[in-house]
Design a protein around this motif. Structure first.
Motif, PDB file in Angstrom:
ATOM      1  N   UNK A 165      30.025  -4.445 -41.285  1.00  0.00           N
ATOM      2  CA  UNK A 165      29.078  -4.843 -40.242  1.00  0.00           C
ATOM      3  C   UNK A 165      28.956  -3.760 -39.177  1.00  0.00           C
ATOM      4  N   UNK A 166      27.779  -3.688 -38.600  1.00  0.00           N
ATOM      5  CA  UNK A 166      27.560  -2.819 -37.456  1.00  0.00           C
ATOM      6  C   UNK A 166      27.624  -3.647 -36.182  1.00  0.00           C
ATOM      7  N   UNK A 167      27.723  -2.978 -35.049  1.00  0.00           N
ATOM      8  CA  UNK A 167      27.813  -3.691 -33.768  1.00  0.00           C
ATOM      9  C   UNK A 167      27.015  -2.953 -32.700  1.00  0.00           C
ATOM     10  N   UNK A 168      26.481  -3.740 -31.759  1.00  0.00           N
ATOM     11  CA  UNK A 168      25.796  -3.177 -30.595  1.00  0.00           C
ATOM     12  C   UNK A 168      26.493  -3.681 -29.337  1.00  0.00           C
ATOM     13  N   UNK A 169      26.411  -2.885 -28.289  1.00  0.00           N
ATOM     14  CA  UNK A 169      26.930  -3.263 -26.974  1.00  0.00           C
ATOM     15  C   UNK A 169      25.769  -3.174 -25.994  1.00  0.00           C
ATOM     16  N   UNK A 170      25.357  -4.325 -25.471  1.00  0.00           N
ATOM     17  CA  UNK A 170      24.203  -4.395 -24.562  1.00  0.00           C
ATOM     18  C   UNK A 170      22.976  -3.712 -25.162  1.00  0.00           C
ATOM     19  N   UNK A 171      22.763  -3.885 -26.451  1.00  0.00           N
ATOM     20  CA  UNK A 171      21.595  -3.321 -27.117  1.00  0.00           C
ATOM     21  C   UNK A 171      21.770  -1.892 -27.593  1.00  0.00           C
ATOM     22  N   UNK A 172      22.827  -1.223 -27.184  1.00  0.00           N
ATOM     23  CA  UNK A 172      23.099   0.154 -27.608  1.00  0.00           C
ATOM     24  C   UNK A 172      24.026   0.106 -28.828  1.00  0.00           C
ATOM     25  N   UNK A 173      23.710   0.935 -29.818  1.00  0.00           N
ATOM     26  CA  UNK A 173      24.498   0.946 -31.047  1.00  0.00           C
ATOM     27  C   UNK A 173      25.921   1.393 -30.760  1.00  0.00           C
ATOM     28  N   UNK A 174      26.867   0.558 -31.176  1.00  0.00           N
ATOM     29  CA  UNK A 174      28.283   0.868 -31.024  1.00  0.00           C
ATOM     30  C   UNK A 174      28.821   1.448 -32.338  1.00  0.00           C
ATOM     31  N   UNK A 175      28.402   0.815 -33.444  1.00  0.00           N
ATOM     32  CA  UNK A 175      28.770   1.303 -34.770  1.00  0.00           C
ATOM     33  C   UNK A 175      27.680   0.885 -35.737  1.00  0.00           C
ATOM     34  N   UNK A 176      27.231   1.822 -36.561  1.00  0.00           N
ATOM     35  CA  UNK A 176      26.182   1.524 -37.536  1.00  0.00           C
ATOM     36  C   UNK A 176      26.754   0.681 -38.671  1.00  0.00           C
ATOM     37  N   UNK A 177      25.913  -0.191 -39.225  1.00  0.00           N
ATOM     38  CA  UNK A 177      26.326  -0.990 -40.371  1.00  0.00           C
ATOM     39  C   UNK A 177      26.276  -0.125 -41.619  1.00  0.00           C
ATOM     40  N   UNK A 178      27.318  -0.210 -42.438  1.00  0.00           N
ATOM     41  CA  UNK A 178      27.344   0.531 -43.705  1.00  0.00           C
ATOM     42  C   UNK A 178      26.732  -0.399 -44.756  1.00  0.00           C
ATOM     43  N   UNK A 179      25.636   0.068 -45.384  1.00  0.00           N
ATOM     44  CA  UNK A 179      24.872  -0.824 -46.249  1.00  0.00           C
ATOM     45  C   UNK A 179      24.545  -0.189 -47.597  1.00  0.00           C
ATOM     46  N   UNK A 180      24.185  -1.071 -48.532  1.00  0.00           N
ATOM     47  CA  UNK A 180      23.649  -0.656 -49.830  1.00  0.00           C
ATOM     48  C   UNK A 180      22.174  -0.998 -49.796  1.00  0.00           C
ATOM     49  N   UNK A 181      21.351  -0.041 -50.161  1.00  0.00           N
ATOM     50  CA  UNK A 181      19.888  -0.200 -50.044  1.00  0.00           C
ATOM     51  C   UNK A 181      19.280  -0.297 -51.445  1.00  0.00           C
ATOM     52  N   UNK A 182      18.304  -1.173 -51.589  1.00  0.00           N
ATOM     53  CA  UNK A 182      17.610  -1.351 -52.868  1.00  0.00           C
ATOM     54  C   UNK A 182      16.581  -0.238 -53.058  1.00  0.00           C
ATOM     55  N   UNK A 183      16.436   0.170 -54.324  1.00  0.00           N
ATOM     56  CA  UNK A 183      15.368   1.107 -54.654  1.00  0.00           C
ATOM     57  C   UNK A 183      14.642   0.562 -55.870  1.00  0.00           C
TER      58      UNK A 183
END
Length: 185
Positions: A165-183
């Protein structure tokens, strides 16, 4: 009368000569006064403009200082919250890997679950929010693609799995979510 005629032109000339310099002096004084007046008006206008610029600059500096103080207050927890995310991840992994069918582990799993819930609630109280983009279009500002997998069921360029999971702090990105993307298949 000849004497009078001789005296009159001289007296007339004497009378004319002093008047001409006085008029010239008077006219020079008027020009000088007008020039001084114009110079004073210009100086006053320049001083007024400088005062307005100084007031605007002071107001801008005050606004910048207020904004900096607000941002410092808003994001003071950024480093601490980032450090707590690893704890949340570890508790999440412990729950997902535990054998829930084992009755002996149920009390411990409940304790871990309550600990995780308490930690996530505390983070949410301070505006740390999870980014779970499953099913959403891939957004490089909030997601980090770890893999692209052909998927006939999902729209191309859509997040099909969240590895972390990713997280934001007051709308600012704290950590990006690591994801698998469909193609496209």
């Amino acid at each position: 009368m000849a004497e009078e005629q001789d005296k009159n032109p001289i007296e007339d000339e004497a009378q004319l000569e002093p008047e001409a310099p006085e008029e010239a002096v008077e006219s020079n004084e008027e020009l000088s006064l007008e020039a001084q007046l114009e110079a004073a008006k210009q100086e006053a206008a320049d001083a007024k403009e400088q005062a307005l610029r100084a007031a605007a600059e002071a107001q801008n500096a005050r606004r910048r200082a207020e904004k900096d103080a607000e941002n410092a207050k808003k994001f003071a927890l950024e480093k601490f919250a980032g450090d707590m995310l690893t704890v949340v991840d570890n508790l999440d992994r412990a729950l997902s890997s535990a054998d829930r069918s084992n009755d002996d582990l149920k009390p411990m799993l409940e304790g871990v679950d309550l600990t995780l819930k308490g930690l996530t609630d505390a983070l949410a109280k301070h505006n740390v929010e999870a980014v779970d983009p499953t099913g959403e279009p891939f957004n490089p500002e909030y997601h980090q693609a770890m893999a692209m997998v052909p998927s006939p069921d999902a729209e191309p360029n859509t997040v099909i799995e969240v590895m972390q999971k990713g997280y934001t702090l007051n709308g600012r990105l704290l950590r990006a979510a690591m994801v698998v993307v469909a193609k496209a298949p």
